[in-house]
Design a protein around this motif. Structure first.
Motif, PDB file in Angstrom:
ATOM      1  N   LYS A  83       0.840  -1.184   0.000  1.00 26.79           N
ATOM      2  CA  LYS A  83       0.000   0.000   0.000  1.00 26.79           C
ATOM      3  C   LYS A  83       0.882   1.243   0.000  1.00 26.79           C
ATOM      4  CE  LYS A  83      -3.625   2.278   2.574  1.00 26.79           C
ATOM      5  NZ  LYS A  83      -4.322   2.374   3.841  1.00 26.79           N
ATOM      6  N   PHE A  84       0.563   2.222  -0.846  1.00 23.75           N
ATOM      7  CA  PHE A  84       1.317   3.463  -0.938  1.00 23.75           C
ATOM      8  C   PHE A  84       1.111   4.281   0.331  1.00 23.75           C
ATOM      9  CE2 PHE A  84       1.735   7.923  -2.185  1.00 23.75           C
ATOM     10  CZ  PHE A  84       3.020   7.905  -2.675  1.00 23.75           C
ATOM     11  N   SER A  85       2.192   4.850   0.856  1.00 18.61           N
ATOM     12  CA  SER A  85       2.126   5.644   2.076  1.00 18.61           C
ATOM     13  C   SER A  85       2.564   7.076   1.785  1.00 18.61           C
ATOM     14  CB  SER A  85       3.016   5.025   3.144  1.00 18.61           C
ATOM     15  OG  SER A  85       3.038   5.848   4.283  1.00 18.61           O
ATOM     16  N   LEU A  86       1.624   7.999   1.830  1.00 14.03           N
ATOM     17  CA  LEU A  86       1.927   9.407   1.590  1.00 14.03           C
ATOM     18  C   LEU A  86       2.790   9.976   2.718  1.00 14.03           C
ATOM     19  CD1 LEU A  86       1.427  11.797  -0.298  1.00 14.03           C
ATOM     20  CD2 LEU A  86      -0.536  12.382   1.102  1.00 14.03           C
ATOM     21  N   LEU A  87       2.553   9.528   3.940  1.00  9.87           N
ATOM     22  CA  LEU A  87       3.335  10.013   5.070  1.00  9.87           C
ATOM     23  C   LEU A  87       4.812   9.656   4.922  1.00  9.87           C
ATOM     24  CD1 LEU A  87       3.370  11.361   7.850  1.00  9.87           C
ATOM     25  CD2 LEU A  87       2.973   9.122   8.836  1.00  9.87           C
ATOM     26  N   LYS A  88       5.088   8.437   4.481  1.00  8.03           N
ATOM     27  CA  LYS A  88       6.478   8.036   4.283  1.00  8.03           C
ATOM     28  C   LYS A  88       7.109   8.765   3.107  1.00  8.03           C
ATOM     29  CE  LYS A  88       6.175   3.397   6.173  1.00  8.03           C
ATOM     30  NZ  LYS A  88       6.278   1.981   5.853  1.00  8.03           N
ATOM     31  N   THR A  89       6.329   9.089   2.096  1.00  9.07           N
ATOM     32  CA  THR A  89       6.852   9.743   0.911  1.00  9.07           C
ATOM     33  C   THR A  89       7.165  11.212   1.167  1.00  9.07           C
ATOM     34  OG1 THR A  89       5.546   8.270  -0.454  1.00  9.07           O
ATOM     35  CG2 THR A  89       6.394  10.228  -1.520  1.00  9.07           C
ATOM     36  N   VAL A  90       6.284  11.912   1.845  1.00  6.48           N
ATOM     37  CA  VAL A  90       6.440  13.348   2.037  1.00  6.48           C
ATOM     38  C   VAL A  90       6.977  13.682   3.425  1.00  6.48           C
ATOM     39  CG1 VAL A  90       5.200  15.543   2.090  1.00  6.48           C
ATOM     40  CG2 VAL A  90       4.597  13.819   0.404  1.00  6.48           C
ATOM     41  N   GLY A  91       6.409  13.067   4.448  1.00  5.26           N
ATOM     42  CA  GLY A  91       6.744  13.426   5.819  1.00  5.26           C
ATOM     43  C   GLY A  91       8.146  13.068   6.237  1.00  5.26           C
ATOM     44  N   LEU A  92       8.609  11.885   5.878  1.00  9.89           N
ATOM     45  CA  LEU A  92       9.926  11.436   6.301  1.00  9.89           C
ATOM     46  C   LEU A  92      11.057  12.320   5.769  1.00  9.89           C
ATOM     47  CD1 LEU A  92      11.350   9.263   7.980  1.00  9.89           C
ATOM     48  CD2 LEU A  92      11.507   7.898   5.915  1.00  9.89           C
ATOM     49  N   PRO A  93      11.075  12.672   4.484  1.00 12.28           N
ATOM     50  CA  PRO A  93      12.138  13.579   4.019  1.00 12.28           C
ATOM     51  C   PRO A  93      12.090  14.955   4.685  1.00 12.28           C
ATOM     52  CG  PRO A  93      11.187  12.450   2.160  1.00 12.28           C
ATOM     53  CD  PRO A  93      10.340  12.124   3.345  1.00 12.28           C
ATOM     54  N   ILE A  94      10.878  15.473   4.948  1.00 12.67           N
ATOM     55  CA  ILE A  94      10.769  16.776   5.617  1.00 12.67           C
ATOM     56  C   ILE A  94      11.328  16.703   7.029  1.00 12.67           C
ATOM     57  CG2 ILE A  94       9.102  18.433   6.551  1.00 12.67           C
ATOM     58  CD1 ILE A  94       7.419  17.933   4.033  1.00 12.67           C
ATOM     59  N   ILE A  95      11.007  15.635   7.738  1.00  4.07           N
ATOM     60  CA  ILE A  95      11.527  15.464   9.099  1.00  4.07           C
ATOM     61  C   ILE A  95      13.042  15.315   9.083  1.00  4.07           C
ATOM     62  CG2 ILE A  95      11.565  13.858  11.059  1.00  4.07           C
ATOM     63  CD1 ILE A  95       8.563  13.377  10.498  1.00  4.07           C
ATOM     64  N   LEU A  96      13.566  14.540   8.133  1.00  4.50           N
ATOM     65  CA  LEU A  96      15.012  14.349   8.052  1.00  4.50           C
ATOM     66  C   LEU A  96      15.749  15.640   7.716  1.00  4.50           C
ATOM     67  CD1 LEU A  96      15.222  10.900   6.243  1.00  4.50           C
ATOM     68  CD2 LEU A  96      15.740  11.395   8.626  1.00  4.50           C
ATOM     69  N   VAL A  97      15.226  16.436   6.790  1.00  2.00           N
ATOM     70  CA  VAL A  97      15.865  17.706   6.435  1.00  2.00           C
ATOM     71  C   VAL A  97      15.780  18.681   7.605  1.00  2.00           C
ATOM     72  CG1 VAL A  97      15.671  19.725   4.927  1.00  2.00           C
ATOM     73  CG2 VAL A  97      15.570  17.431   3.961  1.00  2.00           C
ATOM     74  N   GLY A  98      14.634  18.728   8.276  1.00  7.30           N
ATOM     75  CA  GLY A  98      14.498  19.596   9.450  1.00  7.30           C
ATOM     76  C   GLY A  98      15.454  19.209  10.564  1.00  7.30           C
ATOM     77  N   THR A  99      15.608  17.920  10.785  1.00  4.08           N
ATOM     78  CA  THR A  99      16.551  17.446  11.801  1.00  4.08           C
ATOM     79  C   THR A  99      17.979  17.801  11.416  1.00  4.08           C
ATOM     80  OG1 THR A  99      15.063  15.613  12.314  1.00  4.08           O
ATOM     81  CG2 THR A  99      17.337  15.409  13.063  1.00  4.08           C
ATOM     82  N   ALA A 100      18.324  17.637  10.144  1.00  2.00           N
ATOM     83  CA  ALA A 100      19.678  17.969   9.681  1.00  2.00           C
ATOM     84  C   ALA A 100      19.949  19.458   9.845  1.00  2.00           C
ATOM     85  CB  ALA A 100      19.859  17.547   8.233  1.00  2.00           C
ATOM     86  N   LEU A 101      18.969  20.291   9.509  1.00  2.00           N
ATOM     87  CA  LEU A 101      19.155  21.734   9.693  1.00  2.00           C
ATOM     88  C   LEU A 101      19.280  22.093  11.168  1.00  2.00           C
ATOM     89  CD1 LEU A 101      16.727  23.206   7.009  1.00  2.00           C
ATOM     90  CD2 LEU A 101      19.223  23.199   6.975  1.00  2.00           C
ATOM     91  N   GLY A 102      18.504  21.427  12.008  1.00  2.00           N
ATOM     92  CA  GLY A 102      18.606  21.671  13.449  1.00  2.00           C
ATOM     93  C   GLY A 102      19.965  21.281  13.990  1.00  2.00           C
TER      94      GLY A 102
END
Length: 121
Positions: free
Chosen positions: A83-102
């Motif tokens: 099953k396709f997961s929109l949260l994994k597609t969009v949310g995970l990269p945003i969280i990872l980039v935000g964490t890296a910037l932090g």
């Protein structure tokens, strides 16, 4: 620092956009040609594309594999549908980039300033 960026890029690259959910093993719900995760009675897990489903399940692990995997209904313990997961597609990269910037902002110390001077004039 370079290794952290490479590690972060690798995590984003290999993050999955699909998840699997458990379903019934009734014949009408299984579509030939789709990918499923099959768990056998001896707890082996196989991600396969089902070619034929009847008394025996026939599938391939990849398009290039020559020998199909054949399992009887008694050997199949569980079938999970992809099953396709929109949260994994969009949310995970945003969280990872935000964490890296932090992490970058914290490691830069108290002199790290994000203000833009030309907007203040």
């Amino acid at each position: 620092m370079k290794t952290r960026i490479l590690l972060l890029a690798g995590c984003m690259l290999f993050s999955s956009c699909y998840s699997y959910r458990t379903m019934d093993t009734e014949p009408p719900k299984i579509v030939e040609g789709k990918k499923y995760k099959i768990v056998t009675t001896d707890d082996e897990k196989h991600k396969i594309r089902i070619l034929k489903y009847g008394d025996t399940l026939v599938g391939r692990k990849s398009k290039s594999s020559r020998t199909p995997l054949k399992l009887t209904k008694e050997e199949v313990k569980d079938i999970k549908e992809r099953k396709f997961s929109l949260l994994k597609t969009v949310g995970l990269p945003i969280i990872l980039v935000g964490t890296a910037l932090g992490i970058f902002a914290i490691s830069a110390g108290p002199d790290f300033d994000l203000t833009i001077d030309y907007l203040q004039n």
